[in-house]
Design a protein around this motif. Structure first.
Motif, PDB file in Angstrom:
ATOM      1  N   GLY A 229       0.795  -1.250   0.038  1.00 25.85           N
ATOM      2  CA  GLY A 229      -0.035  -0.075  -0.043  1.00 25.85           C
ATOM      3  C   GLY A 229       0.886   1.269  -0.119  1.00 25.85           C
ATOM      4  N   PRO A 230       0.330   2.273  -0.591  1.00 25.43           N
ATOM      5  CA  PRO A 230      -1.212   2.500  -0.971  1.00 25.43           C
ATOM      6  C   PRO A 230      -1.152   1.611  -2.238  1.00 25.43           C
ATOM      7  CG  PRO A 230       0.087   4.457  -1.476  1.00 25.43           C
ATOM      8  CD  PRO A 230       1.024   3.637  -0.634  1.00 25.43           C
ATOM      9  N   ALA A 231      -2.329   0.933  -2.467  1.00 25.47           N
ATOM     10  CA  ALA A 231      -2.726   0.210  -3.822  1.00 25.47           C
ATOM     11  C   ALA A 231      -4.037   0.515  -3.876  1.00 25.47           C
ATOM     12  CB  ALA A 231      -2.151  -1.106  -3.296  1.00 25.47           C
ATOM     13  N   THR A 232      -4.590   0.087  -5.311  1.00 29.50           N
ATOM     14  CA  THR A 232      -5.933   0.156  -5.497  1.00 29.50           C
ATOM     15  C   THR A 232      -6.693  -0.942  -5.436  1.00 29.50           C
ATOM     16  OG1 THR A 232      -5.644  -0.722  -7.895  1.00 29.50           O
ATOM     17  CG2 THR A 232      -5.420   1.810  -7.302  1.00 29.50           C
ATOM     18  N   GLU A 233      -7.903  -0.604  -5.283  1.00 28.96           N
ATOM     19  CA  GLU A 233      -8.918  -2.088  -5.067  1.00 28.96           C
ATOM     20  C   GLU A 233      -8.438  -3.155  -6.370  1.00 28.96           C
ATOM     21  OE1 GLU A 233     -13.308  -2.759  -6.418  1.00 28.96           O
ATOM     22  OE2 GLU A 233     -13.196  -1.540  -4.794  1.00 28.96           O
ATOM     23  N   ALA A 234      -8.310  -2.714  -7.328  1.00 29.51           N
ATOM     24  CA  ALA A 234      -8.150  -3.437  -8.516  1.00 29.51           C
ATOM     25  C   ALA A 234      -6.773  -4.374  -8.386  1.00 29.51           C
ATOM     26  CB  ALA A 234      -7.923  -2.479  -9.991  1.00 29.51           C
ATOM     27  N   ASP A 235      -5.736  -3.305  -7.727  1.00 25.18           N
ATOM     28  CA  ASP A 235      -4.468  -4.213  -7.403  1.00 25.18           C
ATOM     29  C   ASP A 235      -4.551  -5.270  -6.442  1.00 25.18           C
ATOM     30  OD1 ASP A 235      -2.917  -2.430  -8.915  1.00 25.18           O
ATOM     31  OD2 ASP A 235      -2.869  -0.974  -7.170  1.00 25.18           O
ATOM     32  N   LEU A 236      -5.290  -5.017  -5.382  1.00 25.97           N
ATOM     33  CA  LEU A 236      -5.592  -6.287  -4.431  1.00 25.97           C
ATOM     34  C   LEU A 236      -6.350  -7.284  -4.911  1.00 25.97           C
ATOM     35  CD1 LEU A 236      -5.411  -7.411  -1.792  1.00 25.97           C
ATOM     36  CD2 LEU A 236      -7.615  -6.160  -1.026  1.00 25.97           C
ATOM     37  N   LYS A 237      -7.315  -7.137  -5.874  1.00 20.25           N
ATOM     38  CA  LYS A 237      -8.178  -8.047  -6.710  1.00 20.25           C
ATOM     39  C   LYS A 237      -7.193  -8.953  -7.553  1.00 20.25           C
ATOM     40  CE  LYS A 237     -11.993  -8.398  -9.814  1.00 20.25           C
ATOM     41  NZ  LYS A 237     -11.345  -8.913 -10.883  1.00 20.25           N
ATOM     42  N   TRP A 238      -6.397  -8.231  -8.306  1.00 20.67           N
ATOM     43  CA  TRP A 238      -5.606  -8.840  -9.313  1.00 20.67           C
ATOM     44  C   TRP A 238      -4.585  -9.775  -8.428  1.00 20.67           C
ATOM     45  CZ3 TRP A 238      -0.159  -8.756  -9.861  1.00 20.67           C
ATOM     46  CH2 TRP A 238       0.300  -9.313 -10.956  1.00 20.67           C
ATOM     47  N   TRP A 239      -3.921  -9.099  -7.442  1.00 20.20           N
ATOM     48  CA  TRP A 239      -2.881  -9.962  -6.805  1.00 20.20           C
ATOM     49  C   TRP A 239      -3.427 -11.252  -5.993  1.00 20.20           C
ATOM     50  CZ3 TRP A 239      -1.537 -11.820  -1.691  1.00 20.20           C
ATOM     51  CH2 TRP A 239      -0.278 -12.263  -1.520  1.00 20.20           C
ATOM     52  N   THR A 240      -4.311 -11.009  -5.437  1.00 17.09           N
ATOM     53  CA  THR A 240      -5.211 -12.084  -4.615  1.00 17.09           C
ATOM     54  C   THR A 240      -5.816 -12.948  -5.480  1.00 17.09           C
ATOM     55  OG1 THR A 240      -7.145 -10.975  -4.287  1.00 17.09           O
ATOM     56  CG2 THR A 240      -5.499 -10.835  -2.620  1.00 17.09           C
ATOM     57  N   GLY A 241      -6.353 -12.773  -6.924  1.00 17.65           N
ATOM     58  CA  GLY A 241      -7.321 -13.473  -7.541  1.00 17.65           C
ATOM     59  C   GLY A 241      -8.731 -13.524  -7.077  1.00 17.65           C
ATOM     60  N   TRP A 242      -9.022 -12.758  -6.113  1.00 19.75           N
ATOM     61  CA  TRP A 242     -10.413 -12.510  -5.505  1.00 19.75           C
ATOM     62  C   TRP A 242     -11.415 -11.893  -6.384  1.00 19.75           C
ATOM     63  CZ3 TRP A 242      -8.603 -10.266  -0.318  1.00 19.75           C
ATOM     64  CH2 TRP A 242      -7.894 -11.335   0.450  1.00 19.75           C
ATOM     65  N   GLY A 243     -12.812 -12.290  -6.194  1.00 17.94           N
ATOM     66  CA  GLY A 243     -13.693 -11.446  -7.003  1.00 17.94           C
ATOM     67  C   GLY A 243     -13.939 -10.100  -6.383  1.00 17.94           C
ATOM     68  N   VAL A 244     -14.628  -9.362  -6.982  1.00 13.08           N
ATOM     69  CA  VAL A 244     -14.807  -8.046  -6.605  1.00 13.08           C
ATOM     70  C   VAL A 244     -15.479  -7.941  -4.922  1.00 13.08           C
ATOM     71  CG1 VAL A 244     -16.187  -5.853  -6.696  1.00 13.08           C
ATOM     72  CG2 VAL A 244     -15.145  -6.830  -8.818  1.00 13.08           C
ATOM     73  N   ARG A 245     -16.587  -9.017  -4.749  1.00  9.38           N
ATOM     74  CA  ARG A 245     -17.182  -8.885  -3.663  1.00  9.38           C
ATOM     75  C   ARG A 245     -16.115  -9.149  -2.472  1.00  9.38           C
ATOM     76  NH1 ARG A 245     -21.841 -13.040  -2.354  1.00  9.38           N
ATOM     77  NH2 ARG A 245     -19.878 -14.500  -2.629  1.00  9.38           N
ATOM     78  N   GLU A 246     -15.325 -10.355  -2.672  1.00 12.30           N
ATOM     79  CA  GLU A 246     -14.384 -10.686  -1.624  1.00 12.30           C
ATOM     80  C   GLU A 246     -13.372  -9.752  -1.481  1.00 12.30           C
ATOM     81  OE1 GLU A 246     -14.048 -15.517  -2.205  1.00 12.30           O
ATOM     82  OE2 GLU A 246     -13.422 -14.308  -4.095  1.00 12.30           O
ATOM     83  N   THR A 247     -13.014  -9.053  -2.562  1.00 13.24           N
ATOM     84  CA  THR A 247     -11.720  -7.754  -2.354  1.00 13.24           C
ATOM     85  C   THR A 247     -12.568  -6.641  -1.515  1.00 13.24           C
ATOM     86  OG1 THR A 247     -11.020  -8.597  -4.442  1.00 13.24           O
ATOM     87  CG2 THR A 247     -10.430  -6.343  -3.650  1.00 13.24           C
ATOM     88  N   ARG A 248     -13.585  -6.219  -1.693  1.00 13.54           N
ATOM     89  CA  ARG A 248     -14.392  -5.239  -1.040  1.00 13.54           C
ATOM     90  C   ARG A 248     -14.680  -5.549   0.355  1.00 13.54           C
ATOM     91  NH1 ARG A 248     -18.307  -2.778  -5.832  1.00 13.54           N
ATOM     92  NH2 ARG A 248     -16.469  -1.826  -7.191  1.00 13.54           N
ATOM     93  N   GLN A 249     -15.114  -6.774   0.378  1.00 14.67           N
ATOM     94  CA  GLN A 249     -15.381  -7.281   1.736  1.00 14.67           C
ATOM     95  C   GLN A 249     -13.985  -7.349   2.700  1.00 14.67           C
ATOM     96  OE1 GLN A 249     -17.286 -11.185   1.028  1.00 14.67           O
ATOM     97  NE2 GLN A 249     -19.250 -10.238   1.479  1.00 14.67           N
ATOM     98  N   ALA A 250     -12.777  -7.696   2.299  1.00  8.26           N
ATOM     99  CA  ALA A 250     -11.500  -7.756   2.920  1.00  8.26           C
ATOM    100  C   ALA A 250     -11.065  -6.581   3.442  1.00  8.26           C
ATOM    101  CB  ALA A 250     -10.589  -8.436   2.165  1.00  8.26           C
ATOM    102  N   LEU A 251     -11.174  -5.533   2.412  1.00 12.53           N
ATOM    103  CA  LEU A 251     -10.886  -3.950   2.617  1.00 12.53           C
ATOM    104  C   LEU A 251     -11.649  -3.684   3.778  1.00 12.53           C
ATOM    105  CD1 LEU A 251     -10.470  -2.845  -1.042  1.00 12.53           C
ATOM    106  CD2 LEU A 251      -8.476  -2.762   0.649  1.00 12.53           C
TER     107      LEU A 251
END
Length: 387
Positions: A229-251
């Motif tokens: 960080g700082p990193a975008t939601e898209a960065d976290l989604k890409w690195w983890t391979g999660w879907g949008v919902r899982e990424t936003r829930q984790a954030l």
């Protein structure tokens, strides 16, 4: 909204990824935790990435962590990719990623068994797995070829994608071994060859205890945001391979704080991680293909010029060996067949940078010694340098 500029992002990268010489670590575990996980698809990457961040780099230190005290473990996890991480991180990554990956791998293989038409099913597979584990319990460790010589069912061949253009005949041994490893019932032991070899022996191990996947995703996201960080939601989604919902829930579970970036996008940091950090001393690094510092974000504009991408990436989006100066990728490097280490700058960085890069190249050559490193994913610049 608090703003974190690209220069501060590069400073954080140099400090938190332990790339500045004064910040390098004394242990493999500290290195792995600093970047959350090390890419392990290419066997050499684990050693090269780790030693680039060790105060005293050497092969034996990494081998000890992988095969003796097993403080560094490999898991098929994020983006269905093999990573190496500390045992502390592995218990979270197993629940957040590896269990789901293993389940999907098993479903896919059982589908291929059914489509082959030989009557092979989950009962047959369970028997083959039991036989394989029995041999490993008796022998302690063995290669895939050695296991196939003793377990006849591992020599079975099946036709995958029958009736399509992709139809091919495939042996089941590597698939069964991959399933056992994904389930955490076996792990890679020392390879038959040198540290650059991917022909591993296998040994039995104990699966990780079950944990709540949502809680594990929260912990993985927290660790990743601190390192990247700082990193975008898209960065976290890409690195983890999660879907949008899982990424936003984790954030949301991390209670990450939103910041603005030079790109105009919104970034996220762990709570309270807003204060600017002082720059370390000037630093250079020679990092391998797939190194975490190069593969940590989907948007790499803050440390990589767009016109350098063509030389440094293969067609699948894998980055090759890179040369860094103060948080920016400025060139690439390679090792020729005779062992000579060569590098080329893609940016004019000045005499001081060249002096630091030469020092890093000499250090890398010294600890690599007589080993030959050829990246699994070859890029235009790496091929050109070795031609």
């Amino acid at each position: 909204m608090h703003h974190i500029d690209d220069e501060q992002r590069r400073i954080r990268l140099g400090r938190r990824h332990l790339l500045a010489r004064s910040l390098r670590a004394s242990s493999v575990v500290k290195v792995a935790d600093a970047v959350v996980a090390l890419h392990a698809t290419d066997a050499a990457t684990v050693y090269l990435s780790t030693c680039a961040r060790l105060s005293e780099p050497n092969v034996e230190t990494v081998e000890r962590a992988l095969y003796e005290d097993v403080s560094l473990v490999r898991l098929l996890s994020m983006r269905n990719t093999l990573f190496a991480m500390s045992t502390d991180a592995a218990r979270f990554v197993d629940a957040s990623h590896a269990r789901a990956v293993a389940a999907k791998e098993r479903r896919t293989f059982l589908k291929h068994l059914r489509e082959d038409g030989k009557g092979l099913d989950e009962h047959w597979l369970a028997e083959v797995e039991r036989g394989t584990l029995t041999v490993l319990d008796e022998r302690g460790r063995a290669t895939g070829s050695e296991l196939s010589a003793v377990v006849p069912s591992l020599r079975t061949k099946i036709t995958v994608f029958p009736g399509t253009r992709q139809e091919t005949v495939q042996g089941v041994a590597s698939r069964v071994i991959r399933l056992l490893a994904a389930d955490g019932r076996i792990r890679r032991d020392r390879p038959r060859g040198a540290w650059t070899s991917s022909q591993f022996r296998w040994t039995a191990t104990t699966p990780w205890p079950a944990a709540d996947p949502a809680e594990a995703r929260t912990e993985v996201a927290r660790r990743w945001l601190f390192s990247y960080g700082p990193a975008t939601e898209a960065d976290l989604k890409w690195w983890t391979g999660w879907g949008v919902r899982e990424t936003r829930q984790a954030l949301a579970a991390v209670t990450a704080e939103e910041v603005s970036l030079d790109s105009g996008a919104s970034g996220w940091v762990v709570p309270g991680d807003l204060a600017p950090e002082p720059p370390p001393e000037p630093w250079a690094a020679l990092l391998p293909g797939l190194d975490p510092s190069a593969m940590g974000w989907t948007d790499r504009a803050f440390h990589l010029r767009a016109d350098h991408r063509g030389a440094l990436f293969d067609r699948a989006g894998n980055i090759g060996p890179t040369v860094w100066w103060n948080g920016t990728i400025v060139g690439g490097w390679a090792q020729r067949a005779d062992g000579e280490l060569v590098w080329r700058l893609l940016s004019d960085v000045g005499r001081e940078a060249v002096r630091h890069i030469e020092q890093e190249a000499a250090g890398l050559s010294a600890w690599v010694g007589g080993a030959r490193v050829t990246p699994r994913f070859r890029t235009p610049l790496e091929r050109e340098l070795t031609a």
